[in-house]
Scaffold this motif. Sequence first.
Motif, PDB file in Angstrom:
ATOM      1  N   VAL A 278      86.574  33.538  53.610  1.00 23.71           N
ATOM      2  CA  VAL A 278      86.001  33.802  54.935  1.00 23.71           C
ATOM      3  C   VAL A 278      84.670  33.081  55.079  1.00 23.71           C
ATOM      4  O   VAL A 278      83.784  33.199  54.227  1.00 23.71           O
ATOM      5  CB  VAL A 278      85.802  35.318  55.165  1.00 23.71           C
ATOM      6  N   MET A 279      84.541  32.320  56.168  1.00 20.42           N
ATOM      7  CA  MET A 279      83.273  31.673  56.513  1.00 20.42           C
ATOM      8  C   MET A 279      82.774  32.268  57.825  1.00 20.42           C
ATOM      9  O   MET A 279      83.439  32.136  58.857  1.00 20.42           O
ATOM     10  CB  MET A 279      83.461  30.164  56.650  1.00 20.42           C
ATOM     11  N   SER A 280      81.620  32.929  57.775  1.00 15.21           N
ATOM     12  CA  SER A 280      81.081  33.621  58.942  1.00 15.21           C
ATOM     13  C   SER A 280      79.789  32.932  59.403  1.00 15.21           C
ATOM     14  O   SER A 280      78.754  33.011  58.740  1.00 15.21           O
ATOM     15  CB  SER A 280      80.804  35.087  58.606  1.00 15.21           C
ATOM     16  N   ASP A 281      79.894  32.251  60.535  1.00 11.62           N
ATOM     17  CA  ASP A 281      78.773  31.520  61.126  1.00 11.62           C
ATOM     18  C   ASP A 281      77.995  32.504  62.002  1.00 11.62           C
ATOM     19  O   ASP A 281      78.435  32.881  63.083  1.00 11.62           O
ATOM     20  CB  ASP A 281      79.339  30.359  61.948  1.00 11.62           C
ATOM     21  N   GLN A 294      76.062  45.132  69.848  1.00  9.28           N
ATOM     22  CA  GLN A 294      75.135  44.813  68.777  1.00  9.28           C
ATOM     23  C   GLN A 294      75.809  43.882  67.777  1.00  9.28           C
ATOM     24  O   GLN A 294      77.038  43.801  67.707  1.00  9.28           O
ATOM     25  CB  GLN A 294      74.646  46.077  68.055  1.00  9.28           C
ATOM     26  N   PHE A 295      74.977  43.179  67.020  1.00  9.45           N
ATOM     27  CA  PHE A 295      75.493  42.273  66.004  1.00  9.45           C
ATOM     28  C   PHE A 295      75.889  43.058  64.765  1.00  9.45           C
ATOM     29  O   PHE A 295      75.125  43.888  64.270  1.00  9.45           O
ATOM     30  CB  PHE A 295      74.436  41.225  65.644  1.00  9.45           C
ATOM     31  N   HIS A 296      77.082  42.806  64.262  1.00  6.33           N
ATOM     32  CA  HIS A 296      77.550  43.354  62.991  1.00  6.33           C
ATOM     33  C   HIS A 296      77.780  42.190  62.040  1.00  6.33           C
ATOM     34  O   HIS A 296      78.578  41.298  62.345  1.00  6.33           O
ATOM     35  CB  HIS A 296      78.858  44.135  63.154  1.00  6.33           C
ATOM     36  N   SER A 297      77.124  42.193  60.899  1.00  6.68           N
ATOM     37  CA  SER A 297      77.373  41.121  59.938  1.00  6.68           C
ATOM     38  C   SER A 297      78.711  41.370  59.246  1.00  6.68           C
ATOM     39  O   SER A 297      79.110  42.515  59.011  1.00  6.68           O
ATOM     40  CB  SER A 297      76.248  41.044  58.904  1.00  6.68           C
ATOM     41  N   PHE A 298      79.394  40.277  58.924  1.00  8.63           N
ATOM     42  CA  PHE A 298      80.658  40.408  58.192  1.00  8.63           C
ATOM     43  C   PHE A 298      80.426  41.058  56.838  1.00  8.63           C
ATOM     44  O   PHE A 298      81.267  41.827  56.352  1.00  8.63           O
ATOM     45  CB  PHE A 298      81.308  39.024  58.044  1.00  8.63           C
ATOM     46  N   LYS A 299      79.288  40.770  56.218  1.00  9.63           N
ATOM     47  CA  LYS A 299      79.017  41.350  54.907  1.00  9.63           C
ATOM     48  C   LYS A 299      78.899  42.873  54.985  1.00  9.63           C
ATOM     49  O   LYS A 299      79.460  43.596  54.142  1.00  9.63           O
ATOM     50  CB  LYS A 299      77.731  40.762  54.332  1.00  9.63           C
ATOM     51  N   ALA A 316      81.352  33.575  52.749  1.00  6.10           N
ATOM     52  CA  ALA A 316      80.115  32.798  52.907  1.00  6.10           C
ATOM     53  C   ALA A 316      79.584  33.039  54.309  1.00  6.10           C
ATOM     54  O   ALA A 316      80.302  32.857  55.296  1.00  6.10           O
ATOM     55  CB  ALA A 316      80.379  31.310  52.688  1.00  6.10           C
ATOM     56  N   SER A 317      78.330  33.483  54.407  1.00  2.00           N
ATOM     57  CA  SER A 317      77.682  33.750  55.695  1.00  2.00           C
ATOM     58  C   SER A 317      76.530  32.770  55.873  1.00  2.00           C
ATOM     59  O   SER A 317      75.821  32.449  54.905  1.00  2.00           O
ATOM     60  CB  SER A 317      77.157  35.182  55.757  1.00  2.00           C
ATOM     61  N   PHE A 318      76.302  32.336  57.113  1.00  2.00           N
ATOM     62  CA  PHE A 318      75.338  31.273  57.385  1.00  2.00           C
ATOM     63  C   PHE A 318      74.325  31.700  58.447  1.00  2.00           C
ATOM     64  O   PHE A 318      74.670  32.392  59.412  1.00  2.00           O
ATOM     65  CB  PHE A 318      76.065  30.011  57.865  1.00  2.00           C
ATOM     66  N   GLU A 337      74.716  32.847  52.205  1.00  5.57           N
ATOM     67  CA  GLU A 337      74.953  33.829  51.148  1.00  5.57           C
ATOM     68  C   GLU A 337      76.440  33.760  50.817  1.00  5.57           C
ATOM     69  O   GLU A 337      77.287  33.865  51.702  1.00  5.57           O
ATOM     70  CB  GLU A 337      74.572  35.235  51.606  1.00  5.57           C
ATOM     71  N   VAL A 338      76.751  33.558  49.536  1.00  6.28           N
ATOM     72  CA  VAL A 338      78.145  33.383  49.116  1.00  6.28           C
ATOM     73  C   VAL A 338      78.498  34.496  48.139  1.00  6.28           C
ATOM     74  O   VAL A 338      77.880  34.630  47.073  1.00  6.28           O
ATOM     75  CB  VAL A 338      78.364  32.000  48.460  1.00  6.28           C
TER      76      VAL A 338
END
Length: 512
Positions: A278-281, A294-299, A316-318, A337-338
Motif C-alpha cells: 500500500v502506498m498512501s499519498d 477529517q483526515f484519517h491516516s492509513f497508518k 508506505a506513507s508520504f 514512513e515505511v
Amino acid sequence: MSRVLYQYTPNNYETNVRLNKPHVMREKTLTMDTLNPQVKAVEYAVRGPIVTKAGDIERGLQQGQKHPFTEVIKANIGDSHAMGQKPITFLRQVVALCSFPELLNSPSFPEDAKQRARRILQGCGGQSLGSYSASQGVDCIRQDVAVYIEQRDKGVPADWDNIYLTTGASDGIVSILKMLVSGQGRSRSGVMIPIPQYPLYSAAISELEAVQINYYLDEDNCWALDINELHRAYQAAKEHCHPRVICIINPGNPTGQVQSRKCIEDVLHFAYEENLFVMSDEVYQDNVYSPDLQFHSFKKVLYEMGPEYFNTVELASFHSTSKGYSGECGFRGGYMEVLNLDLEVKAQLVKLLSVRLCPPVSGQAAMDVIVNPPLPHEPSYLQFHKEKSAVLGALAEKAQVTEQTLNTVPGIKCNPVQGAMYAFPRIFIPPRAVEEAKSLGMSPDMMYCLRLLEETGICLVPGSGFGQREGTYHFRMTILPTTEKLKVLLEKLRDFHIKFLKEYASLEEPKR
C-alpha cells in the motif's frame, strides 16, 4: 560511417579546411530514434503543452504583443507561493538561521526558532547545512517526524528508523515504485492507481515499464473509492500482469475528496487479502475544508484494525513541505514512513537512496519545522497559529466559492472541494466540438483548455491528463489564486464556457 582525423590549427582557416577534407558531418548519438522509449512514453500534464503555450503567451505580453487579456492566470499547478501566498514566518526564520548561523546572535530572531536551528545544525556534518546528510536524512529530523506522526495518530507508535527524508514526496514515491517493479510478461508488476490520478504515478509507471491498473473513483458519489471497483480492476489485471501495489491519494489530487475511515479500512482489508503493498499519498493531510470531515491516516486505521493487519501489511506513507499551509514547493522537502518492510529489502532501499546521496538539507530543515512547529508556551506560537489559520481559512473559503460558482454555469458540474487544492469539474462539450477536436488530433478537453488560454489567458489542465471515464471531460484548476483573482478567473471562465456552448450549439441540452 567513415571517420576523418580532425587536426585543428586555430589561426589558419585554409589549412583547417585542407587538412579535414573530405568534410563529413558527425551524426548525433542521441536522437528520437535512439532515445529511451520509456522516456518518450512519459507524459506529465501539469507541465504539458498548455503550460508551454502559456509561457509563450506570457513572454509575448511582456514584449508588447496584443492579446484579448493583459495577464496569464496560471491555475495549472499547486504552487502556492507563485500564486501569492506568503511564507510562514517561523519556517523561514529557522531555515535562515540554519543557512546563516551568524544570525543566531541576532536579537531579531525568537529564541524558539534559534533552539530548533541549533538542534538541526548539531545534526549536520560540520554543523553546516551545506554538508551531506545520511542518505535517510538528518537523524534528529527523522526523530521529530516520528514524534509528529505519533502525536497526529493519537499515540500509535512510530519508529524513526522507518522514516526516510525525501526530495519532496515525489522522490519517495518513485523510489518505492522502483523497488516494487519486477518480472516479465504476465508476471510483470502491476500498479493500481486511482483515475483521475496525479500524473506523477502514470509517468513513473511508464518510465519503469510497469503495468498501470486503473481503478475509477465514483464521480457521482463525490469521487469516493468503491471497493467493488477495486475488485473489478484487480481481477481484470490478473489476466495480463501481477498486481503488487495499490496507490491512494488522500485527500485527492485532482479530485479534492477526503476518504472516510470506512473506505480506508476497506482498502486496507482488500490489500491484506490480495497481498498488495500500500502506498498512501498524504501530502494534503492539513488541507481538509469540509467541517464534517477529517483526515484519517492509513497508518492509524491500520493500527486500529489490530495486530494481524498492523504487523503484516506493507505500507508506505508520504508527506511534503510543498502543500498543506506552508506551500514551500521550492525547498523540495518531504518524508516517507515505511512499515513492515523485509529487513533485507530495507537494506536495499537504503542502498537505492544512497545513490542520490541525500535530499536537500535545507528542505529537510523546512520539513522539521512542519513536524515540530511552535508550542503554545513558546514565543512564536501566536504568530505561527495566526498565519497557519489564515492560509487554511482562505483556502476553505476559496474552495467553497469555486464549487458554488462553477455549479451556476450551464454545462459544468463540480463536486464539493472537500480538501487538497483543486477543483476537477465535469464539463459538457457539444458533439460538434468533440468532432472538431478529433479532426485536430487532440482530446476535446485539450482543445477546450487551449481555446480558454488563447481567449482569456487562463491556464488550466485538461482532465485527459489525469485520466477520466470514456466520454466524460474535465479540467483541473487550483484554488490558490488570491480571492480577487480567483473571482476574476471564475467570471472569465463562465463567460468563455457559455460562448463555447453557443458556438458549438446543438439540440442536445448541457448535462448537469
